[in-house]
Structures are given as C-alpha cells and as structure tokens.
Design an enzyme around this catalytic site. Structure first.
Site, short mmCIF file in Angstrom:
data_model
loop_
_atom_site.label_atom_id
_atom_site.label_comp_id
_atom_site.label_asym_id
_atom_site.label_seq_id
_atom_site.Cartn_x
_atom_site.Cartn_y
_atom_site.Cartn_z
N MET A 264 -12.07 4.32 -1.49
CA MET A 264 -12.81 4.59 -0.25
C MET A 264 -13.49 5.93 -0.46
SD MET A 264 -9.91 3.31 2.40
CE MET A 264 -8.68 3.32 1.12
N HIS B 135 -1.01 -1.38 -4.18
CA HIS B 135 -2.36 -1.11 -3.70
C HIS B 135 -2.46 0.40 -3.49
CE1 HIS B 135 -6.05 -2.03 -1.37
NE2 HIS B 135 -5.65 -1.10 -0.52
N ASP C 266 -6.84 -6.26 4.32
CA ASP C 266 -6.25 -4.92 4.30
C ASP C 266 -6.39 -4.27 5.67
OD1 ASP C 266 -5.27 -2.45 3.49
OD2 ASP C 266 -7.01 -1.93 2.27
N MET D 233 -11.82 -5.65 5.02
CA MET D 233 -11.06 -4.69 5.84
C MET D 233 -10.81 -5.29 7.21
SD MET D 233 -10.43 -2.10 3.89
CE MET D 233 -9.46 -1.32 5.20
N SER E 242 0.86 -1.19 0.00
CA SER E 242 0.00 0.00 0.00
C SER E 242 0.89 1.24 0.00
CB SER E 242 -0.90 0.00 1.24
OG SER E 242 -1.50 1.28 1.35
N HIS F 123 -8.13 0.94 -4.54
CA HIS F 123 -9.14 0.77 -3.48
C HIS F 123 -9.84 2.11 -3.28
CE1 HIS F 123 -9.71 -0.16 1.14
NE2 HIS F 123 -10.85 -0.09 0.49
N ASP G 8 -4.66 3.50 -2.32
CA ASP G 8 -5.82 3.88 -1.49
C ASP G 8 -6.30 5.27 -1.87
OD1 ASP G 8 -6.15 1.67 0.40
OD2 ASP G 8 -4.14 2.19 1.06
N MET H 261 -8.97 8.11 -0.98
CA MET H 261 -9.88 8.51 0.12
C MET H 261 -10.43 9.90 -0.16
SD MET H 261 -7.58 7.38 3.35
CE MET H 261 -6.84 5.75 3.46
C1 DX5 Z 1 -6.61 1.71 5.22
C2 DX5 Z 1 -6.11 1.34 3.85
C3 DX5 Z 1 -4.96 0.41 3.86
C4 DX5 Z 1 -3.73 0.90 4.58
C5 DX5 Z 1 -3.09 -0.30 5.23
O1 DX5 Z 1 -7.82 2.36 5.12
O2 DX5 Z 1 -7.13 0.76 3.08
O3 DX5 Z 1 -4.64 -0.06 2.56
O4 DX5 Z 1 -2.80 1.53 3.74
O5 DX5 Z 1 -2.03 0.13 6.00
P1 DX5 Z 1 -1.35 -0.82 7.10
O6 DX5 Z 1 -0.83 -2.03 6.39
O7 DX5 Z 1 -0.26 0.05 7.65
O8 DX5 Z 1 -2.39 -1.15 8.10
ZN ZN Z 2 -6.60 -0.19 1.14
#
Ligand code: DX5
Ligand code: ZN
Length: 214
Positions: A68, A32, A171, A137, A7, A66, A34, A36
């Site tokens: 969100m 990956h 994740d 999650m 990630s 991903h 993310d 947001m």
């Molecule tokens: C959280 C994200 C994850 C995050 C995971 O909302 O979807 O992908 O980057 O980070 P770690 O592995 O540090 O928990």
């Molecule tokens: Zn993620």
C-alpha cells in the site's frame, strides 16, 4: 481450494514469531504482510526487514506482500530478495502498473493488483492477463479491525464475469461469516487479521473457512 492468509498487521509485534507459529499450527496457509507508506494510506507499518526476518524464521512459509504505497517499483527487487512469494500493488498508484506487474513476474514471484473500494473492476480489465491474483479490498486500506463492506461483492462477480480465472483475494473485515459472502461471490483467498490473531481457537476459524470451498 480456499487459501487462508493471516495478516501480521494484527500480530503482537514484540512476539510476532510466536504469533506466526500459532497461525501455522492453526493451519493457516500463508502470511499476508501489509506494507504502508503513510502516503498511499494514512498509516505506517513494516518494511522489507520484516519480510527478511520472517523468511529466516519461517523459510517455507509463503509471504504474500501487499504494497500500500506510491512508487512500489522502487522496492520490488528488495522485497523479492528478502523473501516475498507474491507481491501485490495498487491499481490507483501513479505510474505504469502494467510494467510493474511484468517486472514482478520476471523476477519469478506471483504478481497481484489490488483495488480500493471505489475502484471499479473495469479499471483493471487490461491488467488481468498479468495477474496471478486480484486483491479486492473489502475495507478502505490502512487499518486492521474495520467493518467488512458487503457492497464489494458485485465487483468480485464482475471479475469472474470478465473471465478472470486467477485467484481473487479479499482483505478487510473477513471472518468465518463474511467469508461466506466473499466465497459465494467468487473469492478463493481470504486475508484475515483480527479474526485469526484475536481468535480463541484460530484452527476452528481456518476449518470453517476451508469448508466453504468444499
Ligand atoms: C488493511 C490491510 C489488511 C488488514 C486486515 O489495509 O490491508 O490486510 O490487516 O485486517 P482485518 O482482517 O482485521 O480487517
Ligand atoms: Zn492487506
């Protein structure tokens, strides 16, 4: 086969390219990304421009995006155009998740649905035939570096018991130790932010996690 994804949320944004190269050298399969929106989750991260820049710098590196965010349907075309190889949307968003998954697939990329900790496996039963991957999650989405929630493991088992044979990705708080629980429950794709990017020897983490699938 266990897929390992790093990630980039945990990367040093001013040196993201160097971090991605390090992950590639360590044997990480895919990235990956993310996204947001500060509505669906209480944080802001990247936009499509980051996917595009990564695609230019690492054209053969699979990007698992991903989303969100609320209203992801408005951005699917742009993420595909910019180089996403898989796009995951959340089951909890307002709107027609089934139609969004169909749209993602029609554009020739893999489609996934993600469930927050309080969303039951049963909620997505009807979506499973459309899913190349289900992203379970194992923390509340929004931030890296949180603690793994072992009580999500029955959800993974429930998905397998429903006959789901696609990828199950976990994740949040995944490291070489918590990965054991996730793989034992039926997960076969591991997203890791902190555990890979802050590791002294990320290749050793990758090897330990890959062995879980052998
Ligand atoms: C959280 C994200 C994850 C995050 C995971 O909302 O979807 O992908 O980057 O980070 P770690 O592995 O540090 O928990
Ligand atoms: Zn993620």
């Amino acid at each position: 086969m266990i897929e390992i994804l790093s990630s980039i949320l945990a990367s040093d944004v001013l040196n993201m390219g160097a971090d991605v190269r390090r992950m590639q050298d360590a044997g990480v399969d895919s990235l990956h990304v993310d996204i947001m929106d500060a509505h669906f989750v209480p944080n802001l991260s990247f936009g499509p421009a980051v996917v595009s820049a990564l695609k230019k710098a690492f054209p053969n590196y699979h990007q698992d995006v991903h989303l969100m965010m609320d209203n992801p349907e408005k951005y699917i075309a742009e993420f595909v155009k910019n180089g996403a190889g898989a796009i995951t949307v959340h089951a909890e968003i307002p709107g027609d998740v089934k139609a969004i998954l169909q749209d993602i697939k029609a554009r020739g990329v893999k489609a996934g649905v993600s469930v927050k900790p309080r969303t039951e496996a049963e909620t997505i039963r009807e979506l499973l035939p459309l899913c190349d991957l289900v992203l379970v999650m194992t923390v509340e989405p929004g931030f890296g570096g949180q603690k793994f929630m072992p009580d999500m493991m029955p959800k993974i088992r429930a998905l397998r018991e429903m006959g789901y044979k696609g990828q199950i990705m976990v994740d949040g708080g995944i490291n070489a130790e918590t990965a054991k629980e996730a793989v034992a429950a039926g997960a076969d794709a591991l997203v890791m932010g902190t555990a890979l990017l802050k590791a002294d020897d990320p290749a050793a983490v990758v090897r330990a996690c890959k062995e879980l699938g052998e």
